[in-house]
Design a protein around this motif. Structure first.
Motif, PDB file in Angstrom:
ATOM      1  N   ASN A 181      -7.061  -3.521  -0.142  1.00 55.92           N
ATOM      2  CA  ASN A 181      -6.687  -2.475   0.835  1.00 55.92           C
ATOM      3  C   ASN A 181      -6.717  -1.097   0.201  1.00 55.92           C
ATOM      4  O   ASN A 181      -7.337  -0.162   0.716  1.00 55.92           O
TER       5      ASN A 181
ATOM      6  N   SER B 177       0.850  -1.210   0.000  1.00 54.17           N
ATOM      7  CA  SER B 177       0.000   0.000   0.000  1.00 54.17           C
ATOM      8  C   SER B 177       0.872   1.241   0.000  1.00 54.17           C
ATOM      9  O   SER B 177       0.529   2.251  -0.620  1.00 54.17           O
TER      10      SER B 177
ATOM     11  N   ASP C 163      -1.252 -11.952  -0.996  1.00 52.69           N
ATOM     12  CA  ASP C 163      -0.847 -10.600  -0.598  1.00 52.69           C
ATOM     13  C   ASP C 163      -1.113  -9.614  -1.743  1.00 52.69           C
ATOM     14  O   ASP C 163      -1.557  -8.490  -1.528  1.00 52.69           O
TER      15      ASP C 163
ATOM     16  N   GLY D 193       3.247  -7.616   5.458  1.00 53.08           N
ATOM     17  CA  GLY D 193       3.158  -6.811   6.686  1.00 53.08           C
ATOM     18  C   GLY D 193       2.192  -7.368   7.716  1.00 53.08           C
ATOM     19  O   GLY D 193       2.331  -7.119   8.916  1.00 53.08           O
TER      20      GLY D 193
ATOM     21  N   THR E 265      -6.584  -6.949   4.161  1.00 52.01           N
ATOM     22  CA  THR E 265      -5.771  -7.618   5.178  1.00 52.01           C
ATOM     23  C   THR E 265      -6.672  -8.181   6.277  1.00 52.01           C
ATOM     24  O   THR E 265      -6.512  -9.330   6.710  1.00 52.01           O
TER      25      THR E 265
ATOM     26  N   ARG F 292      -4.815  -8.942  -1.644  1.00 52.59           N
ATOM     27  CA  ARG F 292      -5.332  -8.174  -0.498  1.00 52.59           C
ATOM     28  C   ARG F 292      -4.839  -6.736  -0.543  1.00 52.59           C
ATOM     29  O   ARG F 292      -5.527  -5.824  -0.060  1.00 52.59           O
TER      30      ARG F 292
HETATM   31  N1  ASP Z   1       0.814  -6.100   1.678  1.00 51.31           N
HETATM   32  C1  ASP Z   1      -0.269  -5.475   2.383  1.00 51.31           C
HETATM   33  C2  ASP Z   1      -0.306  -3.990   2.046  1.00 51.31           C
HETATM   34  O1  ASP Z   1       0.706  -3.396   1.799  1.00 51.31           O
HETATM   35  C3  ASP Z   1      -0.149  -5.652   3.874  1.00 51.31           C
HETATM   36  C4  ASP Z   1      -0.382  -7.125   4.239  1.00 51.31           C
HETATM   37  O2  ASP Z   1      -1.550  -7.508   4.402  1.00 51.31           O
HETATM   38  O3  ASP Z   1       0.556  -7.875   4.367  1.00 51.31           O
HETATM   39  O4  ASP Z   1      -1.358  -3.401   2.038  1.00 51.31           O
END
Ligand code: ASP
Length: 436
Positions: free
Chosen positions: A413, A295, A406, A376, A332, A409
């Motif tokens: 996000n 993100s 990931d 994360g 997430t 998601r």
């Molecule tokens: N990779 C996701 C993000 O940057 C964070 C995660 O759920 O691991 O939004």
């Protein structure tokens, strides 16, 4: 600033081609050692650096862009009640969409139950194969645990108001950056108009220059996205994917429900926009999120495209989007809920409805603290599992396919932030019309 329209379709083509070429090349490489050498050379020496240049250009602009647009946005807003209203709407909507996302995930896992009847031998195989990675995660979780209340409070304070804000920002900690920019913007709003406007003008120039750098990165995007995805494909073991296919299908199905059913409803009802046009305009954001799994790395693109193609004013985008990239993680939270139930089903642990409500609450709260970088969420997910009596070491079962999920998601996000920005834009506009 006038710029050409986003190169939506070429970026998307880069993504699709990267997936296809990556899958085919890494699959052939399994049978031919000489071809394998060529693929590894291309992946390491050509695709990796090109992808990294793109990624680093995007990271490069995050701090000045967030600071300048948030501070200018708040200074322009001018009054604290207005800021309070916008803040309330943003946080309320974040909470609402995140809770709904977890509910979607839990519902699907309860209906389909992909973990029931999971082969114990495969479970053992996966737990052994990923034992080291899961132990490393556990150690990192343990190192974060503070022995007493005062130490825990200090740790939280450090996250929000560190003693050395510059040090925190150089580590890409977004919350201190947001706090500093917000306080600076509010302080600026109280200055005499002449001085305030000169500073806002200066901040706008900084944002515009940063947006120009994002524009350069986006010109590279079709090729860079191809390269990023190609490299990632080498990390997927086809055999692991097939062992977890039902789980993957359920989680990906939930992401799609969120993106193509839930968000469009919100866009239509709350932002009063045409969902199809909105999603089409957001393609560069989604592709960047998918290919970077971050993100934070996507934030500059999110801000640029939202302001330029989705009609969200800088005062709203500059406030909602950086905040969203830091604390609003719908995908997430959804994913965390799915993993908790999946592992519980595999281990035959019954999670009652009241426990599932606790899971929902914990997923919403823990997702707020997740860093917007690849993987994360994993340390926080282990804490949630622990809290509801699901063995945290069981996370090893899903680690092999985490990068794939990931990518999805992260799209959910980031789109959660954009949808919220569209809602806040619409409600602010209407409030202003009423006052006007
Ligand atoms: N990779 C996701 C993000 O940057 C964070 C995660 O759920 O691991 O939004």
């Amino acid at each position: 600033m006038v710029q050409a329209k986003s190169n939506h379709w070429t970026i998307l083509a880069g993504l699709v081609l990267g997936c296809i070429c990556g899958l085919i090349c890494f699959w052939i490489a399994d049978f031919s050692p000489s071809f394998q050498q060529g693929v590894i050379f291309f992946s390491d020496a050509i695709a990796f650096p090109i992808g990294q240049v793109f990624l680093r250009l995007l990271f490069l602009v995050v701090v000045p862009l967030v600071f300048a647009s948030l501070a200018a946005g708040l200074a322009r807003l001018g009054d604290l009640p207005k800021l309070g209203r916008m803040g309330g709407r943003t946080l309320g909507f974040f909470l609402l969409t995140t809770s709904a996302s977890v509910a979607i995930g839990l519902l699907a896992m309860n209906l389909i139950k992909p973990g029931n009847g999971f082969d114990p031998q495969i479970r053992q195989e996966l737990m052994t194969a990923f034992a080291d990675q899961s132990a490393a995660l556990e150690t990192s979780v343990k190192s974060q645990e503070s022995p007493n209340l005062m130490a825990r409070i200090s740790r939280i304070l450090d996250e929000v108001l560190p003693r050395n804000v510059v040090g925190a920002i150089t580590q890409m900690k977004m919350i201190p950056l947001i706090v500093l920019a917000a306080l600076f913007g509010i302080g600026l709003a109280t200055q005499p108009p002449k001085r305030r406007d000169a500073m806002i003008d200066w901040l706008d120039s900084v944002s515009d220059a940063m947006v120009m750098i994002v524009g350069m990165a986006m010109k590279l995007a079709p090729v860079a996205v191809f390269c990023l995805i190609f490299v990632v494909m080498g990390k997927f073991g086809g055999h692991i994917i097939s062992k977890l296919s039902l789980y993957i299908a359920v989680v990906l199905g939930c992401y799609c429900a969120q993106l193509f059913i839930f968000y469009p409803i919100i866009i239509r009802l709350f932002a009063r926009r045409n969902p199809l046009e909105f999603l089409r305009g957001a393609i560069p954001i989604m592709v960047t999120a998918f290919s970077t799994s971050s993100s934070n790395a996507t934030l500059a693109t999110t801000m640029r495209v939202s302001e330029r193609d989705l009609g969200i004013r800088p005062s709203v985008a500059g406030f909602v989007l950086p905040l969203g990239a830091t604390i609003n993680m719908n995908g997430t939270a959804l994913f965390e809920g799915c993993v908790v139930l999946f592992i519980a089903q595999i281990f035959g642990i019954d999670i009652s409805i009241s426990q599932q409500l606790l899971v929902l609450l914990l997923c919403v709260v823990s997702s707020i603290g997740v860093a917007g970088v690849p993987g994360g969420s994993l340390p926080l997910l282990m804490i949630v599992m622990d809290q509801v009596g699901v063995p945290a070491a069981g996370i090893a079962i899903v680690l092999g396919v985490d990068r794939l999920l990931d990518m999805g998601r992260t799209v959910v996000n980031v789109m959660g932030d954009v949808v919220t920005a569209a809602y806040v834009e619409e409600t602010e506009r209407r409030s202003e019309l009423k006052v006007g």
